[in-house]
Design an enzyme around this catalytic site. Structure first.
Site, mmCIF file in Angstrom:
data_model
loop_
_atom_site.group_PDB
_atom_site.id
_atom_site.type_symbol
_atom_site.label_atom_id
_atom_site.label_comp_id
_atom_site.label_asym_id
_atom_site.label_seq_id
_atom_site.Cartn_x
_atom_site.Cartn_y
_atom_site.Cartn_z
ATOM 1 N N ALA A 11 4.278 -26.351 30.621
ATOM 2 C CA ALA A 11 2.888 -26.258 31.636
ATOM 3 C C ALA A 11 1.783 -25.907 30.807
ATOM 4 O O ALA A 11 0.586 -26.089 31.197
ATOM 5 C CB ALA A 11 3.583 -25.302 32.681
ATOM 6 N N CYS B 229 -3.476 -20.850 3.781
ATOM 7 C CA CYS B 229 -4.137 -19.423 4.258
ATOM 8 C C CYS B 229 -3.981 -18.826 5.685
ATOM 9 O O CYS B 229 -4.017 -17.877 5.914
ATOM 10 C CB CYS B 229 -5.616 -19.321 3.809
#
Lengths: 206, 391
Positions: free
Chosen positions: B202, B328
């Site tokens: 949802a 990163c």
């Protein structure tokens, strides 16, 4: 953990950026494959050995750029001997700290500075090129941090064995099987050691 | 200016109507379904209505819909439930290397338990070739798992072709589809596509978090894997927030009452974003396919010579949310596995930026974003040792 305001300030407006025209010395550490690379350019006064000009270029994340900025700020105006004493912890503290997972950026910036100093000393007859030994491997391992806590794998006693025979470096690291940083630590070890021509192969056991 | 949000693949902003629809179930209608008492009966009727709304949106029967506590729960109940019930028919599973982590971690779990798993490869656009599926089928294959729209590069997989190949096998093989990324964003008819089991969520379609659904085609056997009391559903035992279900149904109702218009709007935005980036910024690389092979809300582009976390942080500073495939920015400091499977190198993965659009985005937001993005890319390239200034 979030970045400190100081990291954000240095990231958004980094100091000492760019390339020097005909620098006395330059040094590069890291690699684009690992996601971070720093190049430092320096002009050094031949008599006083003071770092008169220093700039950097960075390929990397916010903390990589911020540590490049702070390390050049810290080294500027210092003698080579003084600049050698700058540690990665000091650089991180000057930025009001870094998240543990980003601490390696500080190590990379300091490492690049130290390499530039060493390059200068060698090219100006102030130091000799270090001969390669098992200690060289151990010194490299000290620069590898365990991302979860931002401390060296050597300090954390995670390195259980270091061997070097016939060009093969064998490193045994104690790291849990399901640790999400396992591959990263292995890659870092390889990246740090493979740059030495004396090392033909790196075997990491865990 | 309000923040501009292009991270709808991660999660999306609940529609105001959704919040409104949830409120009664957090106040007066707080009861759980019960038989023989009036209050419980009202909840029963409401839930039946919500189930019908979801079922109708994909041409399913209400009895084929099971509410769950989210997409990942639906994937787990579906995969583990199917295997627990059907392992006596065979122990070979097929999945692809670029599927959603829910599918890959479940495949790895069963592989560790002694199941045989084939990992299908992908081409450089993220398309898993049906012929590879044909070749991977064994006599003991029981389940093929796939992600309808890839979560990283938006590639739509050819489900109909997969179905045809599975039906040509000498025995029955079920198809489980993770449709969390595609549902509500791309037309999806379970009968037309031949889906046996499916997960949807949802919160990616302006509904609330903590609710999803599992579709199980009539006749497909699923065993219980989460044991406990049956409050709302026999598979997702224990409580499920009725408020969240009400919000989910409202989100679905809102989308499907205007599906064609929203679909076209997002598709137009996607094209505008790509055209604008490619005409404004040099040295870019589109990740995933162009045009109709891609789900309309996804755009993923790499920017050479610079790193993605720096880009998304600078975008964040000017009020724009996007995502990156850079190591990163990941928890394990690893390059994105989908990008690597597509044959991209580490740099291309680290420099990839993913924009995921929604019906609430506008053309003006895209114009502003590309203007800011061009500045950011220019500044970061100026800083990069890899970039050589163009003459």
């Amino acid at each position: 953990m979030q970045y400190s305001q100081k990291v954000l300030d240095h990231f958004m407006k980094p100091h000492n950026v760019g390339k020097l025209e005909n620098p006395d010395v330059e040094a590069t550490e890291g690699s684009p494959a690992c996601g971070d690379q720093v190049t430092i350019y320096m002009n050094v006064n031949e008599k006083t050995h003071k770092i008169e000009e220093i700039t950097f270029q960075s390929y990397g994340c916010a903390s990589n750029i911020a540590t490049g900025s702070i390390i050049t700020d810290l080294a500027k105006g210092k003698t080579l001997e003084e600049a050698k004493k700058i540690s990665w912890k000091e650089a991180a503290e000057a930025l009001d700290g870094l998240p543990p997972v980003k601490m390696h950026c500080s190590v990379l910036a300091v490492d690049t500075l130290q390499k530039a100093i060493k390059n200068y000393e060698i090219s100006h007859g102030l130091a000799e090129k270090e001969s390669f030994s098992k200690q060289t491997i151990i010194n490299e391992l000290k620069k590898i941090l365990y991302p979860k806590v931002g401390e060296s794998i050597v300090t954390l006693k995670m390195v259980k064995y270091v061997g070097f025979e016939d060009g093969v470096a064998i490193i045994d690291v104690d790291i849990p099987k399901f640790d999400e940083h396992r591959d990263n630590v292995a890659d870092e070890i390889k990246e740090h050691l493979e740059k030495y021509p004396e090392i033909k192969d790196v075997k990491v056991t865990m | 200016m309000e923040r501009i949000y292009f991270n709808n693949c991660l999660t999306s902003k609940p529609a105001p109507e959704v919040i409104e629809a949830m409120l009664p179930y957090l106040t007066d209608k707080f009861q759980l379904p019960e038989n023989f008492v009036i209050s419980g009966g009202i909840i029963n009727a409401d839930l039946a209505n919500f189930r019908k709304i979801i079922a109708d949106s994909m041409s399913a029967e209400p009895s084929e819909i099971h509410f769950t506590t989210g997409g990942t729960s639906a994937n787990n109940l579906a995969i583990k439930g199917f295997i627990s019930e059907n392992a006596n028919q065979g122990t070979h599973l097929i999945v692809s290397v670029i599927d959603y982590p829910d599918l890959l971690t479940n495949a790895a779990f069963f592989e560790k338990s002694g199941f045989d798993v084939t990992y299908l490869d992908t081409d450089e656009e993220g398309y898993v070739n049906p012929e590879e599926l044909r070749e991977a089928i064994q006599d003991d294959t029981i389940l093929f798992m796939t992600t309808m729209a890839n979560h990283t590069v938006g590639t739509l997989q050819p489900l109909k072709e997969y179905r045809k190949i599975l039906d040509e096998a000498n025995h029955k093989i079920a198809m489980h589809v993770d449709a969390c990324e595609a549902y509500g964003r791309y037309p999806l008819d379970v009968n037309d596509l031949g889906i046996d089991i499916m997960s949807i969520s949802a919160h990616k379609i302006h509904g609330p978090k903590g609710v999803g659904a599992m579709y199980v085609r009539k006749g497909i056997k699923i065993g219980p894997t989460k044991h406990g009391i049956n409050r709302l559903d026999e598979f997702e035992t224990g409580g499920i927030s009725t408020a969240a279900i009400a919000g989910f149904a409202k989100a679905v109702e809102l989308i499907f009452s205007n599906f064609d218009q929203y679909f076209q709007h997002i598709k137009d935005l996607q094209k505008h974003l790509l055209d604008k980036i490619e005409s404004t910024i040099s040295h870019t690389l589109l990740n995933g396919p162009r045009g109709d092979k891609r789900v309309p809300h996804n755009m993923n582009i790499s920017f050479d010579y610079i790193e993605g976390e720096a880009i998304i942080m600078m975008l964040d500073m000017v009020g724009i949310s996007a995502a990156t495939g850079s190591a990163c920015a990941s928890k394990g400091l690893k390059a994105n596995y989908v990008m690597m499977a597509l044959g991209r190198n580490h740099e291309q993965s680290h420099s990839s930026i993913k924009f995921t659009l929604s019906r609430y985005n506008t053309k003006d937001e895209i114009d502003y974003t590309v203007e800011k993005l061009a500045e950011i890319v220019r500044n970061l390239r100026r800083l990069s040792p890899l970039y050589k200034e163009e003459n």
